[in-house]
Motif scaffolding. Structure first.
Motif, PDB file in Angstrom:
ATOM      1  N   LEU A 159       0.820  -1.209   0.000  1.00 23.68           N
ATOM      2  CA  LEU A 159       0.000   0.000   0.000  1.00 23.68           C
ATOM      3  C   LEU A 159       0.856   1.261   0.000  1.00 23.68           C
ATOM      4  O   LEU A 159       0.421   2.321  -0.453  1.00 23.68           O
ATOM      5  CB  LEU A 159      -0.941   0.005   1.213  1.00 23.68           C
ATOM      6  CG  LEU A 159      -2.017  -1.079   1.221  1.00 23.68           C
ATOM      7  CD1 LEU A 159      -2.920  -0.915   2.435  1.00 23.68           C
ATOM      8  CD2 LEU A 159      -2.849  -1.051  -0.048  1.00 23.68           C
ATOM      9  N   ASN A 160       2.062   1.182   0.510  1.00 25.72           N
ATOM     10  CA  ASN A 160       2.954   2.337   0.536  1.00 25.72           C
ATOM     11  C   ASN A 160       3.774   2.496  -0.748  1.00 25.72           C
ATOM     12  O   ASN A 160       4.544   3.439  -0.877  1.00 25.72           O
ATOM     13  CB  ASN A 160       3.914   2.237   1.721  1.00 25.72           C
ATOM     14  CG  ASN A 160       3.222   2.546   3.040  1.00 25.72           C
ATOM     15  OD1 ASN A 160       2.222   3.244   3.066  1.00 25.72           O
ATOM     16  ND2 ASN A 160       3.748   2.020   4.133  1.00 25.72           N
ATOM     17  N   ALA A 161       3.621   1.573  -1.684  1.00 23.45           N
ATOM     18  CA  ALA A 161       4.393   1.643  -2.930  1.00 23.45           C
ATOM     19  C   ALA A 161       3.974   2.858  -3.745  1.00 23.45           C
ATOM     20  O   ALA A 161       2.784   3.092  -3.966  1.00 23.45           O
ATOM     21  CB  ALA A 161       4.195   0.371  -3.736  1.00 23.45           C
ATOM     22  N   ARG A 162       4.969   3.618  -4.198  1.00 23.44           N
ATOM     23  CA  ARG A 162       4.699   4.823  -4.979  1.00 23.44           C
ATOM     24  C   ARG A 162       4.905   4.621  -6.478  1.00 23.44           C
ATOM     25  O   ARG A 162       4.498   5.451  -7.285  1.00 23.44           O
ATOM     26  CB  ARG A 162       5.624   5.955  -4.515  1.00 23.44           C
ATOM     27  CG  ARG A 162       5.469   6.325  -3.047  1.00 23.44           C
ATOM     28  CD  ARG A 162       4.197   7.092  -2.816  1.00 23.44           C
ATOM     29  NE  ARG A 162       4.008   7.443  -1.412  1.00 23.44           N
ATOM     30  CZ  ARG A 162       3.015   8.200  -0.972  1.00 23.44           C
ATOM     31  NH1 ARG A 162       2.129   8.683  -1.836  1.00 23.44           N
ATOM     32  NH2 ARG A 162       2.889   8.461   0.307  1.00 23.44           N
ATOM     33  N   ASN A 163       5.562   3.532  -6.825  1.00 23.35           N
ATOM     34  CA  ASN A 163       5.856   3.291  -8.229  1.00 23.35           C
ATOM     35  C   ASN A 163       6.165   1.810  -8.418  1.00 23.35           C
ATOM     36  O   ASN A 163       6.150   1.029  -7.456  1.00 23.35           O
ATOM     37  CB  ASN A 163       7.026   4.152  -8.708  1.00 23.35           C
ATOM     38  CG  ASN A 163       8.231   4.039  -7.781  1.00 23.35           C
ATOM     39  OD1 ASN A 163       8.640   2.941  -7.420  1.00 23.35           O
ATOM     40  ND2 ASN A 163       8.796   5.178  -7.390  1.00 23.35           N
ATOM     41  N   GLU A 164       6.419   1.421  -9.670  1.00 19.34           N
ATOM     42  CA  GLU A 164       6.676   0.020  -9.981  1.00 19.34           C
ATOM     43  C   GLU A 164       7.887  -0.524  -9.232  1.00 19.34           C
ATOM     44  O   GLU A 164       7.872  -1.661  -8.763  1.00 19.34           O
ATOM     45  CB  GLU A 164       6.877  -0.136 -11.485  1.00 19.34           C
ATOM     46  CG  GLU A 164       7.147  -1.559 -11.928  1.00 19.34           C
ATOM     47  CD  GLU A 164       7.276  -1.684 -13.432  1.00 19.34           C
ATOM     48  OE1 GLU A 164       8.341  -2.123 -13.895  1.00 19.34           O
ATOM     49  OE2 GLU A 164       6.296  -1.332 -14.135  1.00 19.34           O
ATOM     50  N   GLN A 165       8.919   0.291  -9.119  1.00 21.04           N
ATOM     51  CA  GLN A 165      10.119  -0.162  -8.416  1.00 21.04           C
ATOM     52  C   GLN A 165       9.806  -0.511  -6.965  1.00 21.04           C
ATOM     53  O   GLN A 165      10.298  -1.512  -6.434  1.00 21.04           O
ATOM     54  CB  GLN A 165      11.208   0.910  -8.476  1.00 21.04           C
ATOM     55  CG  GLN A 165      12.519   0.472  -7.817  1.00 21.04           C
ATOM     56  CD  GLN A 165      13.599   1.533  -7.923  1.00 21.04           C
ATOM     57  OE1 GLN A 165      13.399   2.572  -8.539  1.00 21.04           O
ATOM     58  NE2 GLN A 165      14.747   1.267  -7.310  1.00 21.04           N
ATOM     59  N   ASP A 166       8.964   0.309  -6.322  1.00 14.37           N
ATOM     60  CA  ASP A 166       8.565   0.028  -4.945  1.00 14.37           C
ATOM     61  C   ASP A 166       7.813  -1.294  -4.853  1.00 14.37           C
ATOM     62  O   ASP A 166       7.988  -2.068  -3.901  1.00 14.37           O
ATOM     63  CB  ASP A 166       7.678   1.153  -4.395  1.00 14.37           C
ATOM     64  CG  ASP A 166       8.460   2.426  -4.106  1.00 14.37           C
ATOM     65  OD1 ASP A 166       9.707   2.383  -4.136  1.00 14.37           O
ATOM     66  OD2 ASP A 166       7.809   3.463  -3.857  1.00 14.37           O
ATOM     67  N   VAL A 167       6.946  -1.538  -5.832  1.00 14.30           N
ATOM     68  CA  VAL A 167       6.149  -2.772  -5.832  1.00 14.30           C
ATOM     69  C   VAL A 167       7.062  -3.994  -5.935  1.00 14.30           C
ATOM     70  O   VAL A 167       6.985  -4.929  -5.130  1.00 14.30           O
ATOM     71  CB  VAL A 167       5.135  -2.779  -6.993  1.00 14.30           C
ATOM     72  CG1 VAL A 167       4.460  -4.147  -7.097  1.00 14.30           C
ATOM     73  CG2 VAL A 167       4.083  -1.697  -6.794  1.00 14.30           C
ATOM     74  N   LEU A 168       7.929  -4.001  -6.932  1.00 11.97           N
ATOM     75  CA  LEU A 168       8.781  -5.166  -7.168  1.00 11.97           C
ATOM     76  C   LEU A 168       9.805  -5.359  -6.057  1.00 11.97           C
ATOM     77  O   LEU A 168      10.085  -6.497  -5.649  1.00 11.97           O
ATOM     78  CB  LEU A 168       9.470  -5.033  -8.524  1.00 11.97           C
ATOM     79  CG  LEU A 168       8.529  -4.927  -9.737  1.00 11.97           C
ATOM     80  CD1 LEU A 168       9.328  -4.806 -11.021  1.00 11.97           C
ATOM     81  CD2 LEU A 168       7.577  -6.119  -9.802  1.00 11.97           C
ATOM     82  N   SER A 169      10.340  -4.272  -5.535  1.00 16.78           N
ATOM     83  CA  SER A 169      11.293  -4.400  -4.434  1.00 16.78           C
ATOM     84  C   SER A 169      10.583  -4.844  -3.164  1.00 16.78           C
ATOM     85  O   SER A 169      11.166  -5.541  -2.326  1.00 16.78           O
ATOM     86  CB  SER A 169      12.027  -3.077  -4.199  1.00 16.78           C
ATOM     87  OG  SER A 169      11.122  -2.049  -3.810  1.00 16.78           O
TER      88      SER A 169
END
Length: 481
Positions: free
Chosen positions: A121-131
């Motif tokens: 839920l705190n992911a701001r972008n694709e990189q946040d999601v995958l990491s």
């Protein structure tokens, strides 16, 4: 969504944790952010002439504004445990609670310790999601096999939504996928246990609207069609009179329930939200599919195709299916029920050597079981043949797989559903020599009707004939326009 109903089951679902407030929500110009995924208005019985102001009433992508909202506060999620099921495992031996025992709630202190990490839920972008996926694997909180499926699903969903041409594609993908990954992750930590008759969870988190908003961007409504809309409207009138409705349908993808609801929600929101699906155990055990199943009304069954996967569980599954048959009968005795079933026992697949899609043959025993249930329920009952074409959105594996965890191929495409007039058992079987031949004849009549309707949808969507594909028997329309 349904597998076989040769032995029906139904088990109410008990969610194992109250959800914290999610920060990913979707609204339309006609709904406030606070009602998008949390504590929605109760569904009311709506006639075909009434309009709905809820976010489910506008299927076209251009009608929607997507918000990615975030809250600083979190609430703990309370947990429950089910007899014989460990909350630390992400997959229980059986798909649903088959022992008729109510789950027990754990103490408030224990519940307070179960708080979402908000990784997704705190992911701001694709990189946040995958990491974030990688981080949870490294922390030992996410099984690698599920993590692999989550990453694959994210990338495939992104590709499909971007190809739709929606100018807000990136925002839609991030909003929808962070919500889904959060729900998957929560279920990994505290698995949701379905009971035989599962009622869609609409609050505090609205799983129904979550599913609608996730599949909506994958549907090309300009090349989607509904066959014989007046018959769908007729069904709603029959439900108002206390009659029962059974939809004998082919089955194409895990997205079938959402497709049906999306194509009907503008004119018939009551049917869209209250339709009950006979669902096989695959869709309530696969971690990537469970969040969508939680948002639908289900009668849970063990499919004949997978009955023998684990010999040690065969008898338990059969007994559970028998109990489901009884619960289905109880539901029908109350009247005003609308139930969707795929008597083929699973999803359609391309015909061997041709690559062409066609409805899979119906199992006559499944059809006959359903017919007899309706006939003996008390209230008047109606059985309609229904066709659905949506395999492009989320096609199944080319062959039936024993193991859970299929690859998700996702596309943006037109879809269609169609309904034909109900078929009278007595009319079809009047000249049959014995009950077995009568059973086969009735099943064939339903299947032939579904196939005929499917051919019209095929011509309209893949043949690109659009509304001109209509025939005297199947009149196509786009009721959302």
């Amino acid at each position: 969504m349904s597998d076989s109903f040769a032995h029906s089951t139904s088990h109410n679902c008990y969610y194992r944790h109250k959800k914290k407030k999610s920060s990913t929500m979707f609204t339309t110009p006609f709904s406030s952010p606070s009602t998008a995924f949390f504590s929605p208005p109760k569904a009311s019985y709506s006639s075909s002439s009434s309009s709905s102001s809820s976010s489910s009433s506008l299927p076209l992508r251009s009608s929607f504004t997507f918000y990615h909202l975030r809250f600083n506060a979190t609430t703990s999620s309370s947990s429950v445990t089910t007899s014989g099921t460990s909350s630390s495992s992400y997959c229980s031996p059986l798909a649903f609670n088959s022992n008729n025992k109510k789950p027990k709630e754990i103490s408030a202190n224990m519940a307070a310790s179960s708080v979402s990490s908000r990784t997704f839920l705190n992911a701001r972008n694709e990189q946040d999601v995958l990491s974030g996926i990688k981080k949870e694997v490294e922390a030992g909180t996410l099984p690698p096999t599920i993590a692999e499926g989550m990453e694959e699903l994210y990338l495939n969903y992104k590709s499909a939504v971007v190809k739709s041409g929606d100018p807000k594609a990136d925002e839609i993908v991030l909003s929808n996928m962070t919500a889904l990954l959060d729900r998957i992750f929560l279920d990994v930590k505290e698995p949701f246990v379905f009971e035989a008759h599962h009622k869609a969870k609409r609050e505090p988190f609205d799983y129904y609207m979550f599913g609608q908003n996730y599949i909506r961007p994958l549907v090309d409504f300009n090349t989607s069609y509904v066959g014989n809309m007046p018959l769908f409207i007729q069904m709603e009138e029959q439900l108002k009179q206390g009659h029962n409705i059974i939809l004998m349908s082919n089955h194409q993808s895990e997205a079938d329930p959402a497709i049906i609801a999306l194509l009907l929600e503008m004119r018939l929101p009551h049917i869209a939200e209250n339709l009950i699906y006979v669902a096989g155990d695959r869709v309530i055990t696969d971690p990537l599919c469970k969040p969508f199943s939680i948002g639908r009304n289900l009668i849970c069954v063990y499919s004949k195709k997978h009955m023998l996967d684990d010999p040690a569980l065969v008898e338990t599954k059969r007994k559970a299916n028998t109990r489901s048959l009884k619960e289905m009968a109880t539901l029908l005795r109350s009247g005003s029920q609308i139930i969707w079933i795929a008597p083929s026992g699973g999803r359609d697949r391309p015909v061997a050597n041709s690559g062409e899609w066609a409805p899979a043959p119906f199992d006559s025993s499944s059809v006959d079981n359903m017919r007899r249930l309706v006939d003996h329920s008390g209230p008047p009952g109606h059985i309609y043949p229904m066709a659905i074409l949506c395999h492009d959105i989320m096609p199944p594996p080319l062959k039936v797989e024993k193991e859970i965890g299929e690859k998700r191929i996702i596309s943006y495409h037109g879809t269609g559903i169609s309904l034909a007039p109900e078929i009278s058992f007595s009319d079809i079987t009047a000249s049959c020599e014995n009950p077995e031949k009568a059973k086969e004849a009735y099943s064939k009549a339903l299947y032939d009707s579904v196939t005929s309707q499917y051919d019209v949808l095929e011509s309209a969507i893949h043949g690109k004939k659009g509304l001109e594909a209509s025939t005297p028997a199947v009149s196509l329309s786009q009721p959302w326009k």
